[in-house]
Design a protein around this motif. Structure first.
Motif, short mmCIF file in Angstrom:
data_model
loop_
_atom_site.label_atom_id
_atom_site.label_comp_id
_atom_site.label_asym_id
_atom_site.label_seq_id
_atom_site.Cartn_x
_atom_site.Cartn_y
_atom_site.Cartn_z
N THR A 195 2.79 11.43 -11.60
CA THR A 195 2.79 10.54 -12.77
C THR A 195 4.07 9.73 -12.82
O THR A 195 4.04 8.53 -13.18
CB THR A 195 2.61 11.37 -14.05
N ASP A 196 5.20 10.31 -12.48
CA ASP A 196 6.45 9.55 -12.45
C ASP A 196 6.43 8.49 -11.35
O ASP A 196 6.99 7.40 -11.52
CB ASP A 196 7.64 10.49 -12.24
N LYS A 197 5.81 8.80 -10.21
CA LYS A 197 5.68 7.80 -9.15
C LYS A 197 4.88 6.60 -9.65
O LYS A 197 5.25 5.44 -9.42
CB LYS A 197 5.01 8.41 -7.92
N VAL A 198 3.77 6.89 -10.33
CA VAL A 198 2.96 5.80 -10.89
C VAL A 198 3.80 5.00 -11.88
O VAL A 198 3.80 3.76 -11.87
CB VAL A 198 1.70 6.36 -11.57
N PHE A 226 -2.53 -1.49 -8.74
CA PHE A 226 -3.96 -1.22 -8.54
C PHE A 226 -4.14 0.19 -7.99
O PHE A 226 -3.70 0.49 -6.89
CB PHE A 226 -4.58 -2.24 -7.58
N SER A 227 -4.79 1.02 -8.75
CA SER A 227 -5.09 2.39 -8.35
C SER A 227 -6.40 2.41 -7.57
O SER A 227 -7.45 2.02 -8.08
CB SER A 227 -5.21 3.27 -9.60
N LEU A 236 0.85 -1.18 0.00
CA LEU A 236 0.00 0.00 0.00
C LEU A 236 0.89 1.24 0.00
O LEU A 236 1.62 1.48 0.96
CB LEU A 236 -0.91 0.00 1.23
N VAL A 237 0.84 2.00 -1.08
CA VAL A 237 1.71 3.16 -1.24
C VAL A 237 0.85 4.43 -1.18
O VAL A 237 -0.04 4.62 -2.01
CB VAL A 237 2.46 3.11 -2.59
N CYS A 295 -1.04 -1.43 -4.37
CA CYS A 295 -2.16 -0.48 -4.38
C CYS A 295 -1.62 0.91 -4.06
O CYS A 295 -0.85 1.08 -3.11
CB CYS A 295 -3.19 -0.87 -3.33
N TYR A 296 -2.02 1.88 -4.83
CA TYR A 296 -1.58 3.25 -4.56
C TYR A 296 -2.77 4.19 -4.67
O TYR A 296 -3.74 3.94 -5.38
CB TYR A 296 -0.45 3.66 -5.50
N SER A 297 -2.66 5.29 -3.93
CA SER A 297 -3.78 6.23 -3.88
C SER A 297 -3.26 7.65 -3.82
O SER A 297 -2.23 7.97 -4.42
CB SER A 297 -4.69 5.88 -2.70
N GLN A 298 -3.92 8.51 -3.03
CA GLN A 298 -3.65 9.94 -3.11
C GLN A 298 -2.22 10.33 -2.71
O GLN A 298 -1.72 11.34 -3.18
CB GLN A 298 -4.66 10.72 -2.26
#
Length: 903
Positions: A311-314, A335-336, A174-175, A299-302
């Motif tokens: 965008t680079d982190k994604v 997973f966003s 979880l990021v 999983c990553y979120s806000q």
């Protein structure tokens, strides 16, 4: 003789809050209310609801609703009008602005709260018939970096996996996601996987969150360094021999360049740890765990998206999954986690300024395709302005007309003060809204149109896993309220485009939307639901939740994508991304702290819905800023006192929380409060307008700020049946109570001034107690029927009175003589002590009740759940219950030595 009353039949719908897209089963009571519970058949939640969803029944009602069109003449106030006059004003105003300034002077600002059908009509009108691409949405504030990251890597805005992957994974990372608070239904699924299969949960987050408290491993990296961490992980995966050579060769492009850039940025675990402010051993352990666990979901979120490097982190996260082929297969993939309930549905129909409908962009071929499908006379041919730039253009006078639908930008956008000023300078400001008053409606709109609210809406939404679900109406449209798409179509008709907007139902709009998704597609675009384009009205009404794509030759939806490649780039290969050099955010001159903003467990966005629920208002009653105790001491801030939060954009005043989980040098404040429910308004007036260069998403996680104490020698609590205006100069925050409201008060107004104010409210019988020497004042007022009308408790700072025991009196019958005698002591006759703030909102269990259960022998979370049900539904209160158990254990007296016992 009349027969027995019967309630309307139960209705299956979807929750209006986050992007999890939970199904709900609603039983209307026939009187405007309803009982709401989780839909056990809906695949998103299988019957579970979070605290917000469980309290939906408390938010129904017409007390705060806008029920009729309003219009303003000149500089006068808004006044009631009829639909024809309001729509004529909108149509003529748009036409006049376009005639004078061109279509680029018109903009629409939409919302992830809109249904897909409403979104579709707004985009068709603006981009195809008015000729403006300045159509953006509040989803820009939450998901845009994820969208941009997907498109850079996959060629399309495609979430590859599904919720079932969370239950099949052996590792969940979880990021930047406090899922235990923000997506608790999904977090329960993760916890179930841990209980069933030993799934490990790793949390990567600068802030100590409730999710981190439940994790197996926590990496509290420095703000803005996510791309460094995942670049280091990519290097480790390569060096450990964990790459999927076949997948890389067949389905990707650009890996050597990405790996070389990653080696330059983070050549090993030690260098990665140094760049991220982490312990090298912890980083190495995470790298080994990820490399060794094939079934891994990230999983990553806000915390990732809301960044100037979002965008680079994604891209750095996606690189690791592409390099190992861990995508589109059971139990693995990126997973966003979406914030808005219909952020994805809005993107499907072109709800972002850089998109056209059906996930198309602004290439000449795509513009031509949409023009031909719509027979559009004035097709926008280039991208419009994204949200932050759009409102800056309004402030400069370049955009002269704006239609806002279902959102509150005067609260939610960065530089909120500048946003309010910009809105007041428009030639035409139209607001579609379902509440009578909020911060945006206070910015002098010319026309306000009453919109349907949840329970009245009829259409579709799409959740984080690409699942389209029906949101069905179970309440009639009240007053003169209309569905969101209807006034758009009526304005189009007035402008001469009636034939293209002649729908009579949301089902007809959906069929057109679905047909466009398949038009000249042939598998070249990810979004294709043409298999639903011929649904009859009855089939649309009965539509079961389904995951897109659903192409014409497919009977069912699609759970996972990209396991065998098939990306939506020109050569069908995924692209590895090389992140730009990372420059972690830093404080500025005189602004040494970094302010992070985010959600709370029981509130949603600007509280226009959740703020109506007494249960949801009980957990966190006031806006606050959390800082590390060392920073608080250094800055002279007192826990529970007030602090002035100042940035280059503006300032506000918040209550101080000294929180050891907060990293030193940073601060955290929730996003939910506004001028509608707090004296000093939204945190958005402090947040910077810095944006990601690819996505345009604002960086809401690292605004340089300073904190300084605000003198407040007095504090108090006010309870009242009706809304009151506290004295000028008082800091206040208002929350809903059963039967009325509660205010949290601080400031310099002392007992004598408070007594004068309270007596001046007028009418009724008043009892009071003044202790001038001790700095205290207590009073209660009763109406003519003997019911409690208001109660006020004021005391010196640091001794805020607890009036929890009296809250039930606001909705009660006349106060008994026994209660009157003890009321000013904050007590009720025959009742125990005040029970404190609510911990479990699902079942209404307070802190005091949990402490009493622990004191009576409940030694773990499960025992508390058996005794009180707390923690047994959405589970978002479990971290707080664990903390109370831990505190009780530390405070328990040590056992006496055996010799003493024997003696």
């Amino acid at each position: 003789m009349n027969g027995p009353l019967t309630s309307p039949p139960s209705v299956n719908s979807t929750c209006p809050y986050c992007g999890v897209g939970c199904g709900v089963a609603v039983a209307p009571d026939g009187a405007g209310g309803a009982h709401v519970e989780g839909d056990k058949a809906h695949p998103a939640n299988l019957g579970r609801l979070c605290s917000k969803g469980a309290a939906l029944g408390e938010t129904l009602g017409l007390g705060t609703r806008l029920l009729h069109p309003l219009m303003r003449a000149g500089d006068g106030p808004l006044a009631r009008t009829d639909w024809d006059a309001a729509l004529d004003r909108v149509a003529s105003g748009l036409a006049a602005v376009i005639d004078r300034h061109g279509p680029g002077a018109v903009a629409f600002y939409l919302s992830g709260q809109l249904l897909t059908e409403d979104y579709y009509v707004a985009n068709k009108l603006a981009k195809g018939f008015l000729g403006t691409a300045h159509v953006d949405t509040n989803s820009r504030l939450c998901m845009a970096s994820s969208v941009a990251g997907h498109k850079r890597a996959f060629g399309s805005d495609t979430v590859p996996g599904c919720y079932e992957d969370l239950e099949a994974a052996d590792l969940i990372v979880l990021v930047g996601s406090n899922a235990a608070f923000c997506h608790p239904v999904l977090f329960r699924r993760m916890e179930a996987a841990r209980a069933k299969r030993g799934t490990r949960i790793v949390v990567i987050d600068p802030r100590g969150t409730e999710t981190a408290a439940e994790a197996d491993m926590v990496l509290p990296l420095a703000h803005g360094t996510d791309a460094i961490l995942f670049s280091g992980l990519l290097v480790h995966l390569a060096d450990a021999g964990r790459l999927d050579a076949a997948f890389l060769d067949r389905h990707t492009q650009g890996f050597p360049e990405a790996l070389a850039a990653a080696r330059a940025l983070a050549p090993n675990a030690t260098a990665t740890a140094r760049g991220c402010g982490l312990d090298a051993a912890d980083v190495a352990a995470f790298f080994r765990l990820f490399a060794a666990t094939e079934k891994a979901v990230t999983c990553y979120s806000q915390g990732v998206n809301q960044s100037a490097q979002g965008t680079d982190k994604v891209g750095a996260i996606l690189n690791c999954h592409l390099a190992t082929g861990r995508i589109g297969r059971e139990g693995m993939g990126p997973f966003s986690l979406t914030g808005q309930p219909n952020a994805m549905g809005g993107r499907e129909v072109g709800g972002l300024a850089n998109q056209l409908a059906a996930h198309m962009g602004f290439s000449p071929a795509e513009v031509d395709l949409v023009r031909r499908f719509w027979s559009a006379p004035r097709m926008a041919e280039r991208e419009g302005l994204k949200a932050v730039d759009m409102f800056a253009a309004i402030g400069r006078g370049e955009i002269r007309a704006l239609w806002v639908m279902g959102t509150n930008p005067a609260v939610s956008l960065p530089r909120a003060g500048a946003v309010r000023a910009a809105l007041e300078g428009l030639d035409l400001f139209v607001l579609s809204e379902n509440v009578a008053a909020n911060d945006t409606s206070a910015c002098r709109p010319h026309v306000v149109l009453p919109a349907a609210a949840w329970g009245e809406k009829d259409g579709t939404v799409t959740n984080s896993e690409r699942r389209i679900s029906r949101q069905r109406a179970f309440l009639p449209l009240p007053g003169e309220v209309r569905h969101g798409w209807w006034p758009l179509a009526e304005v189009a008709r007035r402008l001469g485009f009636g034939d293209a907007f002649a729908w009579t139902s949301p089902a007809a709009i959906f069929r057109e939307h679905a047909a466009l998704s398949g038009f000249e597609n042939g598998g070249t675009r990810d979004f294709d639901i043409s298999g639903l384009a011929t649904l009859s009205d009855a089939a649309y009404d009965a539509l079961k939740p389904v995951q897109w794509p659903v192409p014409a030759d497919t009977a069912a939806g699609t759970a996972r994508m990209f396991a065998d490649g098939g990306f939506f780039t020109g050569d069908r290969r995924a692209r590895f991304v090389v992140p730009a050099p990372v420059a972690p955010p830093q404080g500025a001159e005189g602004l040494p702290l970094l302010l992070n903003t985010g959600r709370l467990r029981d509130q949603w966005h600007t509280m226009t819905r959740t703020g109506l629920s007494p249960r949801l208002s009980s957990h966190e009653p006031a806006p606050f800023v959390a800082v590390h105790p060392d920073d608080a001491a250094r800055l002279g801030l007192a826990h529970g006192g007030l602090a002035r939060v100042t940035s280059a954009e503006g300032e506000t005043v918040l209550e101080v929380r000294a929180d050891p989980r907060q990293p030193a040098g940073t601060a955290f404040a929730p996003i939910h409060w506004s001028f509608a429910n707090a004296s000093h308004g939204p945190i958005g007036q402090v947040v910077q307008a810095r944006t990601d260069p690819f996505s345009g998403q604002p960086d809401s996680k690292a605004t340089p700020v300073s904190l300084a104490p605000v003198p407040a020698p007095f504090e108090g609590v006010l309870l009242a049946r009706s809304e009151l205006a506290p004295p000028e100069g008082v800091w206040w925050a208002r929350a809903a109570l059963a039967g009325g409201f509660a205010w949290r008060l601080s400031g310099t107004v002392g007992p004598e001034a408070w007594a004068s104010w309270f007596r001046g409210m007028g009418g009724g019988d008043i009892i009071e107690m003044t202790d001038a020497a001790g700095g205290a004042y207590r009073a209660a007022a009763f109406d003519a029927a003997g019911r409690l009308a208001a109660a006020l408790f004021v005391a010196p700072a640091g001794t805020r009175p607890n009036a929890d025991a009296l809250k039930g009196l606001l909705g009660a019958d006349p106060v008994s003589p026994e209660d009157r005698r003890v009321l000013l002591a904050g007590r009720r006759a025959g009742h125990g002590a005040a029970s404190g703030p609510l911990v479990c909102a699902c079942f209404g269990v307070s802190k005091g009740e949990i402490e009493a259960a622990i004191g009576s022998g409940c030694a773990d979370v499960e025992a508390v759940g058996r005794a009180l049900k707390a923690g047994t539904n959405c589970g978002s209160c479990v971290p707080e219950i664990r903390a109370l158990l831990s505190r009780a254990s530390l405070e328990a007296p040590a056992p006496r030595p055996k010799a003493d016992v024997a003696a």
